[in-house]
Each structure stands twice: as structure tokens, then as C-alpha cells.
Design an enzyme around this catalytic site. Structure first.
Site, PDB file in Angstrom:
ATOM      1  NE  ARG A  35      -3.707   2.004   2.265  1.00  0.00           N
ATOM      2  CZ  ARG A  35      -5.446   2.268   2.697  1.00  0.00           C
ATOM      3  NH1 ARG A  35      -4.810   1.831   4.719  1.00  0.00           N
ATOM      4  NH2 ARG A  35      -5.604   3.704   3.232  1.00  0.00           N
ATOM      5  CD  GLU A  89       3.485   2.847   4.846  1.00  0.00           C
ATOM      6  OE1 GLU A  89       4.082   3.586   4.342  1.00  0.00           O
ATOM      7  OE2 GLU A  89       3.712   1.728   4.532  1.00  0.00           O
ATOM      8  NE  ARG A  90      -5.438   3.216   7.452  1.00  0.00           N
ATOM      9  CZ  ARG A  90      -7.034   3.830   8.104  1.00  0.00           C
ATOM     10  NH1 ARG A  90      -7.583   5.325   9.027  1.00  0.00           N
ATOM     11  NH2 ARG A  90      -7.534   3.217   8.504  1.00  0.00           N
TER      12      ARG A  90
END
Length: 291
Positions: free
Chosen positions: A46, A88-89
Site C-alpha cells: 500500500r 503503516e497507516r
């Protein structure tokens, strides 16, 4: 009697009361890890996060903290550092929120297992764009030697789904960009694979706001035109819309105060009026029913 020799450094540490560094947390445990000790996985599938979703998550973390641990593994080169597998977000939002540490679940994983886990986590959350999903599957096949069947099994998808996703990478970069920007869906992109000129066809699809079925019909016409050597009818219609139809769209939009789009297909089509609130829909109905 043997006297144990002690180095000067250790003696000073003992005198000053300095504590020994804590041992690294064991794999499989959840622990707080300094954010600057966590590094992005280079093959993370992503790549895109919208500003709106990042801002919302950042505010939530400021108010409530990180409620779900991220997933990491020990960094292959840097001691006491970790490589991000999933989340990761949350990791980025935690940095924006000013946190110095973040809860993380530590796992032992190879590179290929890490990539599979990262793709699977995002696929399950439907967080990947069709192109990000395609690049992830392609990386597993080309970089790590997985077969499409093995990728499908690991992701919980069918083999045709994986194969069709990877085929999207054969589209021109401009069309891939339209898919990444959500101007085209994965269904549109698959239909465009058969077009003689996928980029020209994609531009027509976006310009006209065609559905997937309409795109499939357009591609069939373009294929037929290419086989017979005739001029594509779609190009003529697109040029006409640029001049006549777009002017009519502007006039209707000004009259209604709403966005109006005309979709013309060889003399037949639709007039689409977009509204943003029920009050606007009521006004449209009132005008249409007025005698």
C-alpha cells in the site's frame, strides 16, 4: 586466589548507577516500541493514503491512543530496530499525533512471509487499490517465485482473480494511474485490456462516465473497427461532445444550478443530473412536474 579484573567502563557504569540496556522483547509479544526504531518495509504494497483518512486517524490517536497494535518483525540489519509488516497507516498517524512509542506485535517472518502478510492484511481490509494489489501479487510471483495458485491460496482468493489482477500491469502507465486515482474501477480496467488503444479508450470512458458494461461494448466496437479498418465511431462522437454536447451540458447546468452530464451513444443516451442533498432532488422534481 584469582581476582576478577573489571574494566574501567563497567566500573564507572556501576558507580553512576547506569542500568544495562533491556533485552529485546521476545517474538510473539506485544510491547511498546519507539516509533523511530520502526522502519517501513520496502515492498509494502500500500502506497497511497488519502489526507482525509490520515487526518481522521491522527485525531483519533491523539484522543484515544493506538488501540490496535501494529505488526512488526526484527530488522534484519539494525539491532533493536524493527521492520513494519502491517499497520503503516497507524504508524504514520501516531507520528503525526506526536507519540514517541507505539504498541506492536512482534513476529518472526521471512521476506516472502512478510510480503504475503502485508498484502493479505490490506486485501482483507479492502485498503489496496486494484493496482497496488496487482503489484503485490506480481512481486510475490516474480521476486519470490510463488506460483499464481500459491498466491491465491495465501490470499484466500481464486486463481483467476490473481491472474486478472496481474494482467492489469500490462495496461499503459497512464491507464494504471487512472485506476489508482479511482477514475476507473478494476472492472473498467479489465475491459480495457482488449482495446486496440487502451489509453484512448480509457479517456473516452472517463469523459463519458461509462459503466463497466458500456465499456465492454465500447471495446467490442473498437475491436470491430480495428479489424475492418474503419474509423472508430467513438472518436467522432467524442469530438462532437467536446463542442456541441459540452456546450449543452453547460447551459443546462447553469439553468438548474446543478452538475448536468449528457452521455450520448450513437444518438441515444442519458441526461444525468447530480445532486448533493435531498433538497436539491426535491427542487429537480418540482421543476420537472411543474405545468
Amino acid at each position: 586466589m584469582v581476582v576478577e579484573k573489571r574494566g574501567l567502563g563497567r566500573g564507572l557504569s556501576a558507580l553512576l548507577g547506569e542500568a544495562a540496556p533491556p533485552p529485546p522483547p521476545p517474538p510473539g509479544s506485544v510491547t511498546e516500541i519507539p516509533i523511530h526504531h520502526i522502519h517501513r518495509f520496502e515492498a509494502q504494497p500500500r502506497a497511497r493514503f488519502t489526507p482525509e483518512e490520515m487526518e481522521a486517524l491522527t485525531e483519533s490517536i491523539r484522543a484515544n491512543g493506538v488501540l490496535q497494535p501494529i505488526l512488526v518483525r526484527a530488522h534484519p540489519f539494525n539491532a533493536d530496530h524493527f521492520e513494519l509488516i502491517a499497520g503503516e497507516r497507524r504508524w504514520q498517524a501516531a507520528q503525526r499525533a506526536g507519540l514517541h512509542a507505539i504498541p506492536a506485535l512482534i513476529r518472526q517472518m521471512t521476506d516472502v512471509e512478510q510480503l504475503e502478510a502485508a498484502i493479505a492484511e490490506n486485501v482483507q481490509r479492502e485498503s489496496l487499490t486494484p493496482m497496488e494489489e496487482a503489484y503485490g501479487y506480481h512481486s510475490l510471483v516474480e521476486r519470490y517465485g510463488r506460483t499464481q495458485a500459491e498466491v491465491a491460496q495465501a490470499m484466500g482468493k481464486s486463481r483467476p482473480h490473481v491472474a486478472n489482477a496481474i494482467r492489469l500491469l500490462s495496461l499503459p502507465p497512464e491507464v494504471q494511474g487512472m485506476v489508482s486515482e479511482s477514475e476507473l474501477s478494476a472492472g473498467h480496467a479489465r475491459a480495457l485490456l482488449g482495446a486496440p488503444d487502451p489509453l484512448a479508450a480509457a479517456q473516452l470512458v472517463v469523459q463519458r462516465g461509462l459503466s463497466v458494461r458500456e465499456t465492454e461494448a465500447l471495446v467490442k466496437r473498437l475491436q470491430s473497427d480495428a479489424e475492418t479498418g474503419s474509423a472508430p465511431r467513438s472518436s467522432t462522437r467524442a469530438t462532437r461532445k467536446d463542442a456541441d454536447i459540452q456546450a449543452l451540458e453547460a447551459d443546462l447546468s447553469a439553468a438548474l444550478g446543478l452538475k448536468v452530464e449528457i452521455v450520448d451513444r450513437d444518438g441515444q443516451g442519458e441526461v444525468r443530473v447530480r445532486y448533493a442533498a435531498l433538497e436539491q432532488l426535491d427542487e429537480i422534481c418540482r421543476r420537472l412536474s411543474r405545468r
